[in-house]
Write a protein that holds these residues in place. Structure first.
Motif, mmCIF file in Angstrom:
data_model
loop_
_atom_site.group_PDB
_atom_site.id
_atom_site.type_symbol
_atom_site.label_atom_id
_atom_site.label_comp_id
_atom_site.label_asym_id
_atom_site.label_seq_id
_atom_site.Cartn_x
_atom_site.Cartn_y
_atom_site.Cartn_z
ATOM 1 N N SER A 54 -6.628 17.417 -15.219
ATOM 2 C CA SER A 54 -6.996 17.092 -16.601
ATOM 3 C C SER A 54 -6.055 17.776 -17.584
ATOM 4 O O SER A 54 -5.640 17.172 -18.580
ATOM 5 C CB SER A 54 -8.452 17.473 -16.881
ATOM 6 O OG SER A 54 -8.651 18.867 -16.773
ATOM 7 N N ALA A 55 -5.690 19.024 -17.307
ATOM 8 C CA ALA A 55 -4.763 19.736 -18.195
ATOM 9 C C ALA A 55 -3.369 19.111 -18.154
ATOM 10 O O ALA A 55 -2.713 18.950 -19.191
ATOM 11 C CB ALA A 55 -4.691 21.207 -17.793
ATOM 12 N N ALA A 56 -2.923 18.730 -16.955
ATOM 13 C CA ALA A 56 -1.572 18.195 -16.805
ATOM 14 C C ALA A 56 -1.417 16.854 -17.512
ATOM 15 O O ALA A 56 -0.422 16.624 -18.221
ATOM 16 C CB ALA A 56 -1.225 18.062 -15.328
ATOM 17 N N VAL A 57 -2.374 15.955 -17.338
ATOM 18 C CA VAL A 57 -2.218 14.631 -17.948
ATOM 19 C C VAL A 57 -2.472 14.686 -19.456
ATOM 20 O O VAL A 57 -1.890 13.909 -20.214
ATOM 21 C CB VAL A 57 -3.116 13.585 -17.261
ATOM 22 C CG1 VAL A 57 -2.677 13.389 -15.821
ATOM 23 C CG2 VAL A 57 -4.588 13.956 -17.321
ATOM 24 N N ARG A 58 -3.296 15.615 -19.891
ATOM 25 C CA ARG A 58 -3.474 15.787 -21.334
ATOM 26 C C ARG A 58 -2.171 16.269 -21.969
ATOM 27 O O ARG A 58 -1.793 15.811 -23.062
ATOM 28 C CB ARG A 58 -4.615 16.772 -21.611
ATOM 29 C CG ARG A 58 -4.955 16.896 -23.096
ATOM 30 C CD ARG A 58 -6.204 17.726 -23.318
ATOM 31 N NE ARG A 58 -7.427 16.971 -23.033
ATOM 32 C CZ ARG A 58 -8.228 17.209 -22.012
ATOM 33 N NH1 ARG A 58 -7.944 18.175 -21.144
ATOM 34 N NH2 ARG A 58 -9.312 16.485 -21.818
ATOM 35 N N ALA A 59 -1.457 17.159 -21.262
ATOM 36 C CA ALA A 59 -0.174 17.634 -21.764
ATOM 37 C C ALA A 59 0.857 16.511 -21.845
ATOM 38 O O ALA A 59 1.796 16.581 -22.649
ATOM 39 C CB ALA A 59 0.346 18.763 -20.876
ATOM 40 N N GLU A 60 0.699 15.488 -21.025
ATOM 41 C CA GLU A 60 1.613 14.339 -21.061
ATOM 42 C C GLU A 60 1.246 13.345 -22.152
ATOM 43 O O GLU A 60 1.945 12.347 -22.346
ATOM 44 C CB GLU A 60 1.614 13.623 -19.708
ATOM 45 C CG GLU A 60 2.136 14.448 -18.558
ATOM 46 C CD GLU A 60 3.602 14.811 -18.708
ATOM 47 O OE1 GLU A 60 4.323 14.087 -19.443
ATOM 48 O OE2 GLU A 60 4.032 15.814 -18.120
ATOM 49 N N GLY A 61 0.159 13.598 -22.867
ATOM 50 C CA GLY A 61 -0.248 12.712 -23.947
ATOM 51 C C GLY A 61 -1.150 11.585 -23.527
ATOM 52 O O GLY A 61 -1.391 10.657 -24.310
ATOM 53 N N ALA A 62 -1.657 11.634 -22.299
ATOM 54 C CA ALA A 62 -2.564 10.583 -21.832
ATOM 55 C C ALA A 62 -3.962 10.792 -22.410
ATOM 56 O O ALA A 62 -4.357 11.910 -22.752
ATOM 57 C CB ALA A 62 -2.630 10.578 -20.307
ATOM 58 N N GLU A 63 -4.688 9.707 -22.511
ATOM 59 C CA GLU A 63 -6.095 9.742 -22.928
ATOM 60 C C GLU A 63 -6.909 10.228 -21.731
ATOM 61 O O GLU A 63 -6.879 9.623 -20.663
ATOM 62 C CB GLU A 63 -6.499 8.337 -23.337
ATOM 63 C CG GLU A 63 -7.906 8.162 -23.840
ATOM 64 C CD GLU A 63 -8.182 6.697 -24.161
ATOM 65 O OE1 GLU A 63 -9.314 6.245 -23.908
ATOM 66 O OE2 GLU A 63 -7.254 6.005 -24.642
ATOM 67 N N VAL A 64 -7.634 11.344 -21.887
ATOM 68 C CA VAL A 64 -8.351 11.957 -20.770
ATOM 69 C C VAL A 64 -9.851 11.856 -21.013
ATOM 70 O O VAL A 64 -10.343 12.188 -22.097
ATOM 71 C CB VAL A 64 -7.938 13.432 -20.586
ATOM 72 C CG1 VAL A 64 -8.663 14.036 -19.377
ATOM 73 C CG2 VAL A 64 -6.428 13.546 -20.403
#
Length: 378
Positions: A54-64
């Motif tokens: 969750s932290a990694a994909v949020r850092a990529e700008g994805a909708e989590v």
């Protein structure tokens, strides 16, 4: 009705449904999200909250979106499926990409073919269990395949395992890939003692118990050898009780790259896999690997390395012999490490994986774009 934008391959919005919030599956998904965001796709991820993923994909700008789901099926399955249904309605994706057994179960129950669905097992559910439970898992995989437009396997061996279990599907095979720049190293380690590193969740699948059973024979041949187990999991306590003073438990770490660089040899004695990520990461670091002959292992190794680096699963004697042979021959280790690094650069770059998955999405969007589908029930 399928969204009109789904007919345009460049504007697909994908929802990744993922249960494991850490480990190899999480790394695969994070890499896919990075590539898809860079390509301009709309990306949303439903996964357990407060996890590495969750932290990694949020850092990529994805909708989590927080999806509270456990690894195993059980009484919470109804709640988990209903929760994912609400997320699918909220996101309104053009395509759902479900990763691993639990997400594959819940997502296919929710969508049931109404919008394009990709299911990626990351190793089959029926390999993780035995007896009646395994029979039920095989039955579900055979039934659930009707609700996947594509089953995406990470190795030809994983696909063959599914076919042998009676799963009939439209298949694609896309090998796992790794960030070769992230795992690059500046040459062999300079350890005071020969060091073996095993990176993986401490659980039955990864076979650390087999490794500890083999370790006394390794020490008999290379007394100064040291073993490091990197990771955490449900078997941690039992493994610690079985380990001797030459074994170190590093625990869960945020970055595994330094541990690969610190290794003379990397080992993964798994009981089952689809295609394990850790050996690819180790080879990207220029390290020789010893792996058990499970799905994906032969496809990940340079063919010439198989006689030296591939051992039968659950065979401590064969594992000890392979490790002892490499630990006792530095020049052989260094040569295998250089060859492994070149092999990963040529065949397992994560950018190639991302492009191949994007091709699958485009194909499904083109096939399904003009079809009528009923909306997800409210």
């Amino acid at each position: 009705m399928l969204s009109p934008r789904a007919t345009d391959p460049g504007s697909v919005t994908v929802l990744h449904a993922v249960q494991p919030g850490d480990g190899g599956v999480a790394r695969v998904v994070a890499d896919l999200v990075r590539a898809q965001r860079a390509a301009g796709l709309g990306v949303a991820v439903a996964c357990p909250p407060d996890t590495v993923l969750s932290a990694a994909v949020r850092a990529e700008g994805a909708e989590v979106h927080d999806w509270r789901a456990g690894r195993d099926p059980g009484p919470a399955l109804v709640r988990e499926t209903a929760s994912l249904a609400r997320l699918v309605r909220a996101v309104g994706p053009d395509l759902v990409h479900a990763h691993s057994a639990k997400a594959g179960l819940c997502a296919r129950l929710v969508v049931r073919g109404r919008i394009p669905t990709v299911y990626q097992p990351h190793a089959w559910s029926f390999e993780a269990v035995r007896g009646t439970t395994a029979a039920l898992a095989r039955r579900w995989e055979r039934f659930g395949a009707r609700w996947a437009d594509r089953i995406l396997c990470v190795s030809e061996a994983e696909r063959r395992t599914g076919e042998a279990a009676g799963v009939e599907a439209d298949w694609s095979v896309v090998h796992n890939g790794v960030d070769t720049e992230r795992f690059a190293s500046d040459g062999p380690p300079r350890n005071p003692a020969p060091t073996v590193v095993c990176v993986g969740r401490l659980c039955r699948q990864k076979g650390q118990d087999v490794l500890l059973a083999a370790w006394p024979a390794v020490l008999a041949e290379v007394p100064a050898a040291r073993l490091v187990l990197v990771g955490d999991g449900p078997d941690a306590e039992g493994l610690r009780a079985a380990a001797g003073p030459s074994v170190r438990f590093a625990g869960d770490v945020g970055d595994t790259a330094p541990w690969y660089r610190a290794a003379d040899v990397v080992v993964l004695p798994s009981r089952w896999e689809g295609m394990a990520l850790a050996p690819l990461e180790a080879m990207a670091s220029g390290r020789p690997v010893v792996v058990s002959d499970v799905d994906g292992a032969r496809e990940s190794l340079p063919p010439a390395h198989e006689p030296l680096c591939l051992v039968p699963p659950e065979d401590p004697a064969a594992l000890a012999a392979a490790l002892g042979r490499l630990l006792g021959r530095p020049e052989l280790r260094h040569r295998l490490g250089r060859e492994a690094h070149a092999h990963v650069l040529s065949s397992f770059d994560v950018r190639r994986t991302g492009a191949a998955v994007a091709d699958v999405y485009r194909e499904l969007a083109a096939v399904r774009g003009a079809e009528h589908r009923e909306p997800i029930a409210q």
